[in-house]
Write a protein that holds these residues in place. Sequence first.
Motif, PDB file in Angstrom:
ATOM      1  N   TYR A   1      12.171   1.091   1.686  1.00  0.00           N
ATOM      2  CA  TYR A   1      11.684   2.086   0.954  1.00  0.00           C
ATOM      3  C   TYR A   1      12.452   3.412   0.889  1.00  0.00           C
ATOM      4  O   TYR A   1      12.555   4.164   0.025  1.00  0.00           O
ATOM      5  CB  TYR A   1      10.235   2.243   1.091  1.00  0.00           C
TER       6      TYR A   1
ATOM      7  N   LEU B   1      15.710   2.446  -1.409  1.00  0.00           N
ATOM      8  CA  LEU B   1      15.104   1.443  -2.335  1.00  0.00           C
ATOM      9  C   LEU B   1      16.211   0.703  -3.419  1.00  0.00           C
ATOM     10  O   LEU B   1      16.466  -0.522  -3.462  1.00  0.00           O
ATOM     11  CB  LEU B   1      13.918   2.045  -3.204  1.00  0.00           C
TER      12      LEU B   1
ATOM     13  N   LEU C   1       3.883   2.310  -1.335  1.00  0.00           N
ATOM     14  CA  LEU C   1       4.225   2.066   0.150  1.00  0.00           C
ATOM     15  C   LEU C   1       3.090   1.713   0.811  1.00  0.00           C
ATOM     16  O   LEU C   1       2.915   0.702   1.598  1.00  0.00           O
ATOM     17  CB  LEU C   1       4.912   3.279   0.949  1.00  0.00           C
TER      18      LEU C   1
END
Length: 204
Positions: free
Chosen positions: A104, A107, A180
């Motif tokens: 993340y 990404l 997330l």
Amino acid sequence: MAGNLKTLERIHQAAKAEFLEKGYQGASLRNIVKSVGMTTGAFYGYYKSKEELFEALAGDHYTYFIDRFERAQKEFAALPKEKQPEAMSEISGLCMFDMLHYAYEHLEESKLILCCSEGTKFSGLIDRMVEIEIEGTHAYQEVLRELGRPSPRIDPTLEHILITGMFHTFFELVVHEMPLRDAENYVMEMRSFYTAGWLKIMGQ
């Protein structure tokens, strides 16, 4: 130097956009160079090929995923045999969350590897992780045997399908850019699901 760095950043941004849209094979080096407003000759002062450019974007991130996963396997294998059954879930969980947070934080680069790398050496990320996991599973089965808790033989084809499915499930979170917090919850649920399944298959 600052000018060179700025040019390099512009090349990287243009390349990322092109690769993410069209994949490695469909991406055009000419388009990338043109969008940066430089000549092909000038571009070759930075990179020798489209492949080298893709590696500059993806290489370190691919290495992170493989190294982090291998480290988890080594940490687990280094534990005393009698501690391994109880520690398995914790060590694999930490590894999964580390990889999720890293993905993340990076990404676009992670999606380059997962979705856009066909035709490069980075397209085999999941295959390599499956190989590592299978080796670890077999080593753990040997530990269970030594502990007097042998597990039945697992059909290799089924084993490969289940482990491949597990990694595809995990990386789907990244590919679809789940929020997330949701992704963290899904990883917890996913781990519970797969852990229960493997314990059942292993007769534990």
